[in-house]
Design a protein around this motif. Structure first.
Motif, PDB file in Angstrom:
ATOM      1  N   LEU A  82       0.856  -1.151  -0.149  1.00 55.87           N
ATOM      2  CA  LEU A  82       0.004   0.064   0.140  1.00 55.87           C
ATOM      3  C   LEU A  82       0.933   1.113  -0.022  1.00 55.87           C
ATOM      4  O   LEU A  82       1.756   1.306   0.583  1.00 55.87           O
ATOM      5  CB  LEU A  82      -0.781  -0.009   1.214  1.00 55.87           C
ATOM      6  N   THR A  83       0.563   2.234  -0.639  1.00 60.61           N
ATOM      7  CA  THR A  83       1.131   3.670  -0.827  1.00 60.61           C
ATOM      8  C   THR A  83       0.333   4.577  -0.090  1.00 60.61           C
ATOM      9  O   THR A  83      -0.762   5.099  -0.502  1.00 60.61           O
ATOM     10  CB  THR A  83       1.615   3.987  -2.249  1.00 60.61           C
ATOM     11  N   ASN A  84       0.747   5.350   1.048  1.00 58.41           N
ATOM     12  CA  ASN A  84       0.233   6.374   1.646  1.00 58.41           C
ATOM     13  C   ASN A  84       0.930   7.766   1.317  1.00 58.41           C
ATOM     14  O   ASN A  84       1.964   7.629   0.739  1.00 58.41           O
ATOM     15  CB  ASN A  84       0.497   6.096   3.248  1.00 58.41           C
ATOM     16  N   SER A  87     -17.497  15.372   5.773  1.00 59.58           N
ATOM     17  CA  SER A  87     -18.786  14.455   5.343  1.00 59.58           C
ATOM     18  C   SER A  87     -18.399  12.993   5.308  1.00 59.58           C
ATOM     19  O   SER A  87     -19.084  11.969   5.331  1.00 59.58           O
ATOM     20  CB  SER A  87     -19.100  15.088   4.170  1.00 59.58           C
ATOM     21  N   GLN A  88     -16.909  12.729   4.970  1.00 56.27           N
ATOM     22  CA  GLN A  88     -16.468  11.242   4.730  1.00 56.27           C
ATOM     23  C   GLN A  88     -16.364  10.731   6.269  1.00 56.27           C
ATOM     24  O   GLN A  88     -16.422   9.602   6.260  1.00 56.27           O
ATOM     25  CB  GLN A  88     -15.278  11.433   4.134  1.00 56.27           C
ATOM     26  N   GLN A  89     -15.744  11.561   7.007  1.00 63.71           N
ATOM     27  CA  GLN A  89     -15.600  11.118   8.381  1.00 63.71           C
ATOM     28  C   GLN A  89     -14.854   9.841   8.707  1.00 63.71           C
ATOM     29  O   GLN A  89     -15.201   8.980   9.176  1.00 63.71           O
ATOM     30  CB  GLN A  89     -17.037  10.489   9.158  1.00 63.71           C
ATOM     31  N   GLY A  90     -13.518   9.879   7.749  1.00 54.57           N
ATOM     32  CA  GLY A  90     -12.717   8.763   7.780  1.00 54.57           C
ATOM     33  C   GLY A  90     -13.098   7.767   6.736  1.00 54.57           C
ATOM     34  O   GLY A  90     -12.276   6.669   6.995  1.00 54.57           O
ATOM     35  N   MET A  91     -14.291   7.840   6.145  1.00 56.39           N
ATOM     36  CA  MET A  91     -14.506   6.560   5.150  1.00 56.39           C
ATOM     37  C   MET A  91     -13.641   6.667   3.849  1.00 56.39           C
ATOM     38  O   MET A  91     -13.386   7.613   3.665  1.00 56.39           O
ATOM     39  CB  MET A  91     -16.127   6.432   5.139  1.00 56.39           C
ATOM     40  N   PRO A  92     -13.649   5.617   3.119  1.00 55.42           N
ATOM     41  CA  PRO A  92     -12.734   5.685   1.843  1.00 55.42           C
ATOM     42  C   PRO A  92     -13.372   6.491   0.842  1.00 55.42           C
ATOM     43  O   PRO A  92     -14.716   6.811   0.802  1.00 55.42           O
ATOM     44  CB  PRO A  92     -13.042   4.205   1.519  1.00 55.42           C
ATOM     45  N   PHE A  93     -12.578   7.006  -0.089  1.00 56.04           N
ATOM     46  CA  PHE A  93     -13.003   7.879  -1.004  1.00 56.04           C
ATOM     47  C   PHE A  93     -11.885   7.562  -2.271  1.00 56.04           C
ATOM     48  O   PHE A  93     -10.890   7.089  -1.946  1.00 56.04           O
ATOM     49  CB  PHE A  93     -13.272   9.375  -0.893  1.00 56.04           C
ATOM     50  N   LEU A  94     -12.267   7.909  -3.556  1.00 59.55           N
ATOM     51  CA  LEU A  94     -11.321   7.649  -4.641  1.00 59.55           C
ATOM     52  C   LEU A  94     -10.450   9.031  -4.868  1.00 59.55           C
ATOM     53  O   LEU A  94     -11.119   9.999  -4.525  1.00 59.55           O
ATOM     54  CB  LEU A  94     -12.192   7.598  -5.854  1.00 59.55           C
ATOM     55  N   TRP A  95      -9.226   8.834  -5.152  1.00 54.51           N
ATOM     56  CA  TRP A  95      -8.494  10.135  -5.367  1.00 54.51           C
ATOM     57  C   TRP A  95      -7.093   9.662  -6.562  1.00 54.51           C
ATOM     58  O   TRP A  95      -6.771   8.322  -6.256  1.00 54.51           O
ATOM     59  CB  TRP A  95      -7.641  10.489  -4.162  1.00 54.51           C
ATOM     60  N   VAL A  96      -6.945  10.541  -7.474  1.00 56.86           N
ATOM     61  CA  VAL A  96      -5.956  10.223  -8.334  1.00 56.86           C
ATOM     62  C   VAL A  96      -4.646  10.913  -7.504  1.00 56.86           C
ATOM     63  O   VAL A  96      -4.272  12.116  -7.494  1.00 56.86           O
ATOM     64  CB  VAL A  96      -6.195  10.893  -9.753  1.00 56.86           C
ATOM     65  N   THR A 105      -8.298   6.771   2.722  1.00 61.52           N
ATOM     66  CA  THR A 105      -8.956   7.445   3.834  1.00 61.52           C
ATOM     67  C   THR A 105      -8.436   8.512   4.359  1.00 61.52           C
ATOM     68  O   THR A 105      -6.733   8.699   4.074  1.00 61.52           O
ATOM     69  CB  THR A 105      -9.298   6.263   5.032  1.00 61.52           C
ATOM     70  N   CYS A 106      -8.863   9.478   5.050  1.00 60.49           N
ATOM     71  CA  CYS A 106      -8.220  10.653   5.532  1.00 60.49           C
ATOM     72  C   CYS A 106      -8.709  10.812   6.795  1.00 60.49           C
ATOM     73  O   CYS A 106      -9.723  11.399   6.988  1.00 60.49           O
ATOM     74  CB  CYS A 106      -8.376  11.862   4.741  1.00 60.49           C
ATOM     75  N   GLU A 107      -8.103  10.348   7.955  1.00 59.78           N
ATOM     76  CA  GLU A 107      -8.477  10.290   9.268  1.00 59.78           C
ATOM     77  C   GLU A 107      -7.804  11.650   9.992  1.00 59.78           C
ATOM     78  O   GLU A 107      -8.316  12.049  11.137  1.00 59.78           O
ATOM     79  CB  GLU A 107      -8.113   9.153   9.953  1.00 59.78           C
ATOM     80  N   GLU A 152      -4.258   7.473   3.702  1.00 59.56           N
ATOM     81  CA  GLU A 152      -3.886   6.001   3.766  1.00 59.56           C
ATOM     82  C   GLU A 152      -4.734   5.367   2.665  1.00 59.56           C
ATOM     83  O   GLU A 152      -5.911   5.389   2.769  1.00 59.56           O
ATOM     84  CB  GLU A 152      -4.142   5.678   5.066  1.00 59.56           C
ATOM     85  N   GLN A 153      -3.930   4.585   1.985  1.00 62.79           N
ATOM     86  CA  GLN A 153      -4.657   3.762   0.866  1.00 62.79           C
ATOM     87  C   GLN A 153      -5.249   2.660   1.385  1.00 62.79           C
ATOM     88  O   GLN A 153      -4.750   1.913   2.593  1.00 62.79           O
ATOM     89  CB  GLN A 153      -3.538   3.355  -0.167  1.00 62.79           C
ATOM     90  N   THR A 154      -6.500   2.323   0.785  1.00 63.21           N
ATOM     91  CA  THR A 154      -7.101   1.177   1.466  1.00 63.21           C
ATOM     92  C   THR A 154      -7.558   0.309   0.132  1.00 63.21           C
ATOM     93  O   THR A 154      -7.699   0.579  -0.910  1.00 63.21           O
ATOM     94  CB  THR A 154      -8.314   1.564   2.142  1.00 63.21           C
TER      95      THR A 154
END
Length: 108
Positions: free
Chosen positions: A41-43, A65-74, A84-86, A105-107
């Motif tokens: 994984l790459t963070n 709004s994400q509250q630490g939940m996963p999202f897509l990012w390039v 994720t971004c905590e 953090e990549q998930t």
């Protein structure tokens, strides 16, 4: 899945993590099998600087709004992955110019 549409400022850094399960034996021998199929994984960490209202607040609203939940990012290498971004922090640079520091953090 929602997408984080902002790019980091120049100078972002990547940290690659290869997950393994370490098993220490009594005689000093260590087994290191991969932790799972996708064990690499790459963070990323970086910053984004801009106007508080037009740049920083939309990013804060997205992350809140994400509250630490996963999202897509390039990422800066051009790969679209799930992150994720905590943790994030904001710093005022001058006047209405602010900077947000992000840890992605990549998930899988």
């Amino acid at each position: 899945m929602r997408k984080f549409d902002w790019r980091f400022d120049m100078g972002a850094s990547a940290q690659t993590v290869n997950k393994v399960n370490k098993v220490q034996m009594g005689d000093g021998y260590v087994q290191r099998p991969k932790a799972k199929i996708n064990n690499k994984l790459t963070n990323w960490s970086g910053t984004k600087t801009g106007d508080l209202e037009t740049v920083i607040n939309p990013i804060l609203n997205f992350l809140d709004s994400q509250q630490g939940m996963p999202f897509l990012w390039v990422n800066p290498w051009g790969e679209e992955c799930k992150y994720t971004c905590e943790e994030y922090s904001t710093t005022q640079r001058r006047g209405n110019l602010w900077q947000i520091s992000l840890k992605f953090e990549q998930t899988i």
